[in-house]
Design an enzyme around this catalytic site. Structure first.
Site, PDB file in Angstrom:
ATOM      1  N   TYR A  18      48.151  31.275  54.336  1.00 43.20           N
ATOM      2  CA  TYR A  18      47.268  32.435  54.408  1.00 43.20           C
ATOM      3  C   TYR A  18      48.054  33.688  54.808  1.00 43.20           C
ATOM      4  O   TYR A  18      47.927  34.743  54.191  1.00 43.20           O
ATOM      5  CB  TYR A  18      46.119  32.187  55.398  1.00 43.20           C
ATOM      6  CG  TYR A  18      45.152  33.326  55.473  1.00 43.20           C
ATOM      7  CD1 TYR A  18      44.117  33.428  54.558  1.00 43.20           C
ATOM      8  CD2 TYR A  18      45.275  34.325  56.432  1.00 43.20           C
ATOM      9  CE1 TYR A  18      43.225  34.493  54.591  1.00 43.20           C
ATOM     10  CE2 TYR A  18      44.396  35.389  56.481  1.00 43.20           C
ATOM     11  CZ  TYR A  18      43.377  35.464  55.562  1.00 43.20           C
ATOM     12  OH  TYR A  18      42.512  36.524  55.597  1.00 43.20           O
ATOM     13  N   HIS A  22      49.145  37.219  52.510  1.00 46.09           N
ATOM     14  CA  HIS A  22      48.816  38.584  52.921  1.00 46.09           C
ATOM     15  C   HIS A  22      50.045  39.461  53.162  1.00 46.09           C
ATOM     16  O   HIS A  22      49.902  40.654  53.396  1.00 46.09           O
ATOM     17  CB  HIS A  22      47.892  38.560  54.142  1.00 46.09           C
ATOM     18  CG  HIS A  22      46.487  38.246  53.748  1.00 46.09           C
ATOM     19  ND1 HIS A  22      46.056  36.957  53.545  1.00 46.09           N
ATOM     20  CD2 HIS A  22      45.453  39.054  53.453  1.00 46.09           C
ATOM     21  CE1 HIS A  22      44.790  36.988  53.150  1.00 46.09           C
ATOM     22  NE2 HIS A  22      44.396  38.243  53.092  1.00 46.09           N
ATOM     23  N   TYR A  41      42.309  49.391  57.020  1.00 51.14           N
ATOM     24  CA  TYR A  41      41.931  47.978  56.960  1.00 51.14           C
ATOM     25  C   TYR A  41      43.050  47.133  57.553  1.00 51.14           C
ATOM     26  O   TYR A  41      44.195  47.222  57.132  1.00 51.14           O
ATOM     27  CB  TYR A  41      41.701  47.595  55.495  1.00 51.14           C
ATOM     28  CG  TYR A  41      40.911  46.340  55.244  1.00 51.14           C
ATOM     29  CD1 TYR A  41      40.863  45.292  56.145  1.00 51.14           C
ATOM     30  CD2 TYR A  41      40.220  46.193  54.060  1.00 51.14           C
ATOM     31  CE1 TYR A  41      40.137  44.150  55.887  1.00 51.14           C
ATOM     32  CE2 TYR A  41      39.496  45.047  53.775  1.00 51.14           C
ATOM     33  CZ  TYR A  41      39.459  44.027  54.697  1.00 51.14           C
ATOM     34  OH  TYR A  41      38.749  42.898  54.428  1.00 51.14           O
TER      35      TYR A  41
END
Length: 113
Positions: A18, A22, A41
């Site tokens: 994960y 990213h 963000y």
């Protein structure tokens, strides 16, 4: 401007992948997030896969609708769905914002009035 914070749970066995995914989000996905109106963000990972996300937007409903209609976001979310525990639907559509209880800038501004 609205500040949105949310939590998700990443499956512990998928944490490394994960994080790696990213480090290099697809450029077209980055463009879609920006086009949706989400700014500043960030994602933060805590112990045992607790993921906290934060972004700012002028219209969260419009941002969600834009991403819901985006073929790029649909592909990204389909690929990312296997990483999450207990999530019904796409992460960009299924999260519930946390309640903000304090913001420094807001309180400073109000105390100077």
């Amino acid at each position: 401007m609205t500040r949105i914070c949310f939590e998700l749970q990443v499956a512990p066995e998928h944490l490394e992948e994960y994080v790696a995914r990213h480090r290099a989000v697809w450029p077209e996905m980055l463009a879609e997030i920006e086009a949706a109106g989400r700014r500043n963000y960030s994602l933060f990972l805590a112990g045992e896969g607790r993921l906290v996300g934060y972004y700012e937007t002028d219209d969260d409903a419009a941002a969600r609708a834009y991403l819901a209609a985006s073929p790029v976001a649909a592909r990204w979310e389909a690929e990312m769905s296997r990483f999450f525990v207990g999530l019904a639907g796409r992460a960009d559509q299924a999260t519930t914002p946390l309640t903000e209880v304090f913001n420094l800038e807001d309180q400073l501004r109000e105390s100077r009035i």
